[in-house]
Design a protein around this motif. Structure first.
Motif, PDB file in Angstrom:
ATOM      1  N   UNK A  13       0.779  -1.224   0.000  1.00  0.00           N
ATOM      2  CA  UNK A  13       0.000   0.000   0.000  1.00  0.00           C
ATOM      3  C   UNK A  13       0.807   1.268   0.000  1.00  0.00           C
ATOM      4  N   UNK A  14       2.116   1.160   0.062  1.00  0.00           N
ATOM      5  CA  UNK A  14       2.996   2.333   0.042  1.00  0.00           C
ATOM      6  C   UNK A  14       2.644   3.327   1.147  1.00  0.00           C
ATOM      7  N   UNK A  15       2.322   2.817   2.314  1.00  0.00           N
ATOM      8  CA  UNK A  15       2.013   3.667   3.445  1.00  0.00           C
ATOM      9  C   UNK A  15       1.911   2.842   4.719  1.00  0.00           C
ATOM     10  N   UNK A  16       1.810   3.520   5.829  1.00  0.00           N
ATOM     11  CA  UNK A  16       1.676   2.826   7.112  1.00  0.00           C
ATOM     12  C   UNK A  16       0.386   2.019   7.124  1.00  0.00           C
ATOM     13  N   UNK A  17       0.474   0.799   7.653  1.00  0.00           N
ATOM     14  CA  UNK A  17      -0.706  -0.062   7.656  1.00  0.00           C
ATOM     15  C   UNK A  17      -0.621  -1.046   8.806  1.00  0.00           C
ATOM     16  N   UNK A  18      -1.788  -1.558   9.170  1.00  0.00           N
ATOM     17  CA  UNK A  18      -1.867  -2.549  10.241  1.00  0.00           C
ATOM     18  C   UNK A  18      -1.151  -3.836   9.838  1.00  0.00           C
ATOM     19  N   UNK A  19      -1.242  -4.217   8.560  1.00  0.00           N
ATOM     20  CA  UNK A  19      -0.584  -5.431   8.089  1.00  0.00           C
ATOM     21  C   UNK A  19       0.935  -5.325   8.197  1.00  0.00           C
ATOM     22  N   UNK A  20       1.484  -4.163   7.869  1.00  0.00           N
ATOM     23  CA  UNK A  20       2.935  -3.977   8.005  1.00  0.00           C
ATOM     24  C   UNK A  20       3.361  -4.112   9.461  1.00  0.00           C
ATOM     25  N   UNK A  21       2.589  -3.565  10.373  1.00  0.00           N
ATOM     26  CA  UNK A  21       2.909  -3.691  11.790  1.00  0.00           C
ATOM     27  C   UNK A  21       2.861  -5.134  12.253  1.00  0.00           C
ATOM     28  N   UNK A  22       1.845  -5.882  11.803  1.00  0.00           N
ATOM     29  CA  UNK A  22       1.761  -7.300  12.171  1.00  0.00           C
ATOM     30  C   UNK A  22       2.986  -8.074  11.694  1.00  0.00           C
ATOM     31  N   UNK A  23       3.388  -7.833  10.440  1.00  0.00           N
ATOM     32  CA  UNK A  23       4.512  -8.573   9.879  1.00  0.00           C
ATOM     33  C   UNK A  23       5.820  -8.227  10.582  1.00  0.00           C
ATOM     34  N   UNK A  24       6.042  -6.957  10.866  1.00  0.00           N
ATOM     35  CA  UNK A  24       7.283  -6.562  11.535  1.00  0.00           C
ATOM     36  C   UNK A  24       7.361  -7.179  12.927  1.00  0.00           C
ATOM     37  N   UNK A  25       6.268  -7.134  13.664  1.00  0.00           N
ATOM     38  CA  UNK A  25       6.276  -7.741  15.000  1.00  0.00           C
ATOM     39  C   UNK A  25       6.400  -9.261  14.929  1.00  0.00           C
ATOM     40  N   UNK A  26       5.856  -9.861  13.879  1.00  0.00           N
ATOM     41  CA  UNK A  26       6.026 -11.312  13.729  1.00  0.00           C
ATOM     42  C   UNK A  26       7.477 -11.657  13.443  1.00  0.00           C
ATOM     43  N   UNK A  27       8.186 -10.802  12.680  1.00  0.00           N
ATOM     44  CA  UNK A  27       9.611 -11.033  12.454  1.00  0.00           C
ATOM     45  C   UNK A  27      10.391 -10.946  13.765  1.00  0.00           C
ATOM     46  N   UNK A  28       9.990 -10.038  14.645  1.00  0.00           N
ATOM     47  CA  UNK A  28      10.654  -9.923  15.945  1.00  0.00           C
ATOM     48  C   UNK A  28      10.378 -11.137  16.823  1.00  0.00           C
TER      49      UNK A  28
END
Length: 545
Positions: free
Chosen positions: A367-382
């Protein structure tokens, strides 16, 4: 006397009689001084007791305990008390005393005596004195000289007002200044712990048994300190956040129409009412809006829950699958060593690095912007490295007899893993997930870069969308459960909202709102912990049955 009898006598020496009571009194006084000093440091107890300064009272207690300890050692030297001290305090204590003497001697030479260039001489003299006190005299004399002597010194400094109400020390070259309000509690607490440690050894008659008692006391004090720190931290936040968080709560019981219908032949509807409980909690059920009498954090709670649920849904299947492959299928060699090093490195990677990766790699592709999905994926990587590490350890701890017994029955490897190995390892896997959730639920840096938009929205992400509609094509019914558009929209979370409120000063909110948000964040994390602990107990019970 036989050897066994001699060993038993040595182990029991000091466990009864005046030695135990005298040593126990020293331990009790030291513990009381330690606890009172910590309470004075956090300013939860009054600074006066019956008209006298609290610090003076604690100093008198230290002097009394030091005199009692010295009296025990003198009585032992005279043969009145039965002790078995070692020839010296040991090289370990010599190293500790030497290090303390080095620091104290250097500070006294540089700051008190004004030897700005010759302070190393004072440091070396202090280190030599500490080493000599530990090595030259017997163990009981060394401990009495250091513990009791230091307590007498600290008590004398406080009682003679060397460190009085108007005392202030600003070391040369430092901008910070030491005041009695912070210096005296720390000094008294350290002295109380030292006295309690020496008193525990004295109560056991010194020697091997004394060292064991002293080590046990230090371990117990460390455990108690960790629990006390947790209690103080939670209590500190709860006291300040409880009022704002519970402001405006209203509830009541009232009658409300439940259903209504029109019987045949009647022109009026029949209304059926029932008592309903009405409950409204503004702080956790409302968003942030001008029209709200009390602004709340409901959107941030919803965002935090969805972040954790999404991260766990991605990380746990991938992590457990990777751990199963590495443990049950892969050959133990260079590949598994590389993966182990990589997972350990990823787990220790700072969270801001994950956030930068998400900002540079995920955001342009989602989506080329901040999103809930991006946050989920980053935290899942952590979360993923911790799940791999803990799941692999849990799988390795499953006894090989389970696998051998299953193979002897002709069960395939996959069936053995699915039906035997994984159920036995699930408590360990869930424990790792609990630890990981505690970390990702409070992360701020990653979501600051990939998730957030408006820090104080009026509504949260509406991810669930249950609905049904008829269509012209087979199967002529369309069911919807998930609002995919919400995954691609920015959201807020409790850590980010707390950051925006306190650090950045965003939003027209007061300090109470910040503390209330912090308390809600703690409760949300504890709720995830409760779910994880309940899951672990379920798997434990299922495994035992």
């Amino acid at each position: 006397m036989s050897t066994d009898t001699g060993v038993a006598s040595a182990l029991d020496r000091g466990s009864t009689g005046p030695l135990r009571y005298a040593g126990g009194a020293v331990v009790a006084i030291g513990a009381i001084v330690l606890v009172a000093s910590l309470l004075a440091f956090v300013q939860v107890v009054p600074t006066t007791v019956a008209g006298a300064s609290l610090f003076d009272v604690l100093a008198l207690a230290l002097v009394a305990a030091a005199c009692c300890l010295i009296a025990v050692v003198v009585a032992a030297k005279l043969g009145v008390l039965d002790t078995a001290p070692d020839h010296t305090a040991g090289t370990s204590l010599a190293a500790v005393f030497g290090l303390v003497g080095l620091v104290v001697g250097g500070l006294v030479a540089a700051q008190t005596l004004g030897f700005s260039t010759l302070w190393p001489i004072g440091a070396l003299a202090g280190a030599a004195l500490g080493i000599v006190l530990a090595i030259v005299p017997q163990e009981d004399s060394a401990l009495a000289a250091t513990g009791g002597g230091f307590a007498l010194l600290v008590g004398g400094v406080i009682l003679t007002d060397v460190i009085g109400p108007n005392w202030r020390w600003q070391p040369e070259g430092l901008s910070a200044a030491f005041t009695p309000e912070t210096t005296l509690p720390i000094l008294l607490g350290v002295t109380g712990l030292l006295l309690a440690w020496v008193g525990a050894q004295a109560a056991a008659g010194f020697g091997t048994q004394g060292k064991a008692r002293g080590a046990s006391l230090l371990v117990s004090a460390n455990a108690a300190g960790m629990i006390a720190l947790l209690v103080v931290l939670i209590s500190f936040i709860a006291v300040r956040g409880w009022g704002p968080m519970t402001e405006g709560i209203r509830f009541g019981l009232f009658w409300e129409p439940v259903t209504w219908f029109q019987p045949p032949g009647l022109d009026e509807y029949v209304v059926i009412s029932a008592p309903l409980l009405w409950f409204h909690w503004p702080f956790v059920m409302e968003g942030f809006a001008i029209t709200n009498a009390i602004n709340g954090v409901a959107p941030a709670i919803v965002g935090t829950v969805w972040l954790v649920v999404g991260a766990v849904s991605v990380a746990i299947p991938l992590g457990v699958g990777t751990a199963v492959f590495l443990t049950e299928y892969a050959e133990q060699g260079r590949l598994t060593s590389i993966v182990e090093i990589a997972t350990n490195g990823l787990w220790s990677t700072p969270s801001i690095v994950y956030g930068l990766f998400g900002l540079a790699f995920l955001v342009p592709r989602i989506g080329n912007g901040s999103s809930l999905l991006s946050g989920m994926l980053v935290l899942s990587f952590m979360l993923l490295p911790l799940v791999i590490i803990t799941s692999r350890e849990a799988l390795l701890n499953v006894p090989d007899q389970y696998r051998d017994a299953s193979a002897a029955l002709g069960v395939s490897r996959w069936q053995t893993i699915k039906s035997v190995v994984l159920p036995a390892a699930m408590p360990g896997v869930v424990t790792g997930a609990i630890l990981g959730v505690g970390r990702i639920a409070g992360e701020t840096a990653p979501i600051l870069l990939v998730l957030t938009g408006e820090p104080f929205p009026e509504t949260g992400p509406d991810l669930l969308n249950f609905g049904a509609a008829f269509t012209s094509s087979f199967p002529f019914v369309e069911l919807s459960f998930l609002n995919t558009d919400a995954l691609l929209q920015p959201a807020t979370a409790l850590p980010y909202q707390l950051f925006a409120t306190i650090t950045a000063g965003v939003g027209d909110v007061g300090e109470g709102f910040s503390w209330g948000t912090a308390l809600v964040l703690l409760l949300v994390v504890f709720a995830f912990y409760a779910v994880g602990i309940a899951s672990r107990r379920y798997f434990d019970t299922k495994l035992q049955s």
